[in-house]
Scaffold this active site. Sequence first.
Site, short mmCIF file in Angstrom:
data_model
loop_
_atom_site.label_atom_id
_atom_site.label_comp_id
_atom_site.label_asym_id
_atom_site.label_seq_id
_atom_site.Cartn_x
_atom_site.Cartn_y
_atom_site.Cartn_z
N PHE A 36 25.00 151.69 -44.58
CA PHE A 36 25.60 151.27 -43.30
C PHE A 36 26.44 150.00 -43.52
CE2 PHE A 36 24.94 148.82 -39.19
CZ PHE A 36 26.05 149.39 -38.59
N TYR A 145 17.73 142.33 -33.26
CA TYR A 145 17.50 141.83 -34.62
C TYR A 145 16.28 140.90 -34.63
CZ TYR A 145 18.55 139.62 -39.14
OH TYR A 145 18.49 139.15 -40.44
P1 NAD Z 1 23.45 143.43 -45.84
O1 NAD Z 1 23.94 143.97 -44.55
O2 NAD Z 1 24.46 143.14 -46.90
O3 NAD Z 1 22.33 144.35 -46.47
C1 NAD Z 1 21.49 145.20 -45.71
C2 NAD Z 1 21.38 146.52 -46.46
O4 NAD Z 1 20.49 147.36 -45.76
C3 NAD Z 1 22.72 147.27 -46.54
O5 NAD Z 1 22.92 147.73 -47.83
C4 NAD Z 1 22.57 148.39 -45.52
O6 NAD Z 1 23.37 149.52 -45.82
C5 NAD Z 1 21.08 148.66 -45.64
N1 NAD Z 1 20.50 149.31 -44.46
C6 NAD Z 1 20.66 148.97 -43.16
N2 NAD Z 1 19.95 149.78 -42.37
C7 NAD Z 1 19.33 150.67 -43.19
C8 NAD Z 1 18.46 151.78 -42.98
N3 NAD Z 1 18.09 152.13 -41.75
N4 NAD Z 1 18.02 152.48 -44.05
C9 NAD Z 1 18.39 152.14 -45.30
N5 NAD Z 1 19.22 151.10 -45.57
C10 NAD Z 1 19.67 150.38 -44.52
O7 NAD Z 1 22.64 142.10 -45.48
P2 NAD Z 1 21.92 141.03 -46.43
O8 NAD Z 1 22.48 139.71 -46.08
O9 NAD Z 1 21.93 141.46 -47.84
O10 NAD Z 1 20.44 141.07 -45.84
C11 NAD Z 1 19.39 141.74 -46.50
C12 NAD Z 1 18.08 141.49 -45.77
O11 NAD Z 1 17.80 140.09 -45.74
C13 NAD Z 1 18.12 141.97 -44.32
O12 NAD Z 1 16.87 142.53 -43.98
C14 NAD Z 1 18.32 140.69 -43.54
O13 NAD Z 1 17.77 140.78 -42.25
C15 NAD Z 1 17.59 139.68 -44.41
N6 NAD Z 1 18.12 138.32 -44.19
C16 NAD Z 1 19.35 137.96 -44.66
C17 NAD Z 1 19.83 136.68 -44.41
C18 NAD Z 1 21.17 136.22 -44.92
O14 NAD Z 1 21.58 135.12 -44.60
N7 NAD Z 1 21.89 136.97 -45.72
C19 NAD Z 1 19.07 135.78 -43.66
C20 NAD Z 1 17.84 136.20 -43.17
C21 NAD Z 1 17.35 137.46 -43.45
#
Ligand code: NAD
Length: 312
Positions: A36, A145
């Site tokens: 996604f 979220y």
């Molecule tokens: P991102 O959007 O780059 O990565 C999320 C990944 O999850 C993507 O590859 C997406 O395709 C996949 N995904 C989404 N829904 C899905 C589903 N239903 N089934 C399978 N795959 C699915 O975001 P990120 O920054 O890499 O974040 C990764 C995790 O870390 C997330 O859970 C996010 O909430 C958490 N997080 C990130 C941050 C940040 O600052 N980057 C801060 C707090 C928490």
Amino acid sequence: MRKRILVTGGAGFIGSHLCERLLNEGHEVICLDNFFTGNKDNIIPLMKNPHFEVVRHDITMPYFVEIDEIYNLACPASPIHYQYDPIQTIKASIMGSINVLGIAKRTGAVALQASTSEVYGDPQVHPQVESYWGNVNPIGLRSCYDEGKRCAETLFMDYHRREGVKVKIIRIFNTYGPNMHPQDGRVVSNFIVQALQGKDITIYGTGQQTRSFQYVTDLIEGMVRMMERTSDDFTGPVNLGNPGEFTMLELAEKILQLTGSKSKIVFMPLPSDDPTQRKPDISLAKKELDWQPGIALDDGLRETIDYFRRIL
Ligand code: NAD
Ligand code: UDP
């Protein structure tokens, strides 16, 4: 010992760095993603490793695998993407967690949940400590979220207490670095892409709201330390973030200076429920994981700017 590790959301920004790190340590890695917000370009360099496997799957649907560890990252993380389909977002957190915890219960795997500083909402305690329960709007645009992630923490702790599942919860604060998608929509990638393309730098609100930015490799080190802490029952939640605190105006000025860009700063409406301040208290991570971030914002931004220069 070589472990079999499942990384949900493994093709995303953080997930791709985590997969790389785990492969470099000699583990078998299964990257599960529905693409996604994930990007194949992030994981193409890993494909040549025969211990790396990619599965296109939506974690809201059950998945069966024999595994030693699970890092559960599958959830869109940028406000524009998680608000695009809020129902799918909350399903990713809740049904995704139930499916992940089901795998962990059946196989005895350790399950680590990528939670977030958003569980603190618009915090009235500053800096944020893990014992603070937060100030979250349950019915706003960010709730799909924030509340999804809060419920995921509940599920992790209930599976732990009731079913004896080995769980770990980390609360990640704003993280940035290479492999962010240019259209990700979060502030660091937006400002860098705008600066490099000579477009206006879009500050939402007055720019006085604060965030603490952690470079992605610092986070990965903390995640792995948390997972490897198996000597006792340390479940967390534990904050992983960089305590340096900056206003969005300071961030914009820093990025203009580091890129040498002539872009103008423009002010746009502040999205609803946008937290006014955020900064982690990382005493617990220091004490329990002997972890603290080592990369200063300027250095991390330089690396990130180089990355965007290469891909744009
Ligand atoms: P991102 O959007 O780059 O990565 C999320 C990944 O999850 C993507 O590859 C997406 O395709 C996949 N995904 C989404 N829904 C899905 C589903 N239903 N089934 C399978 N795959 C699915 O975001 P990120 O920054 O890499 O974040 C990764 C995790 O870390 C997330 O859970 C996010 O909430 C958490 N997080 C990130 C941050 C940040 O600052 N980057 C801060 C707090 C928490
Ligand atoms: N922000 C901004 N301009 C942008 C994108 C974001 O001023 O182009 C602001 C946003 O309103 C918020 C902060 O930057 O106050 C961090 O936003 P981001 O979406 O990166 O993360 P989060 O709000 O989830 O911490």
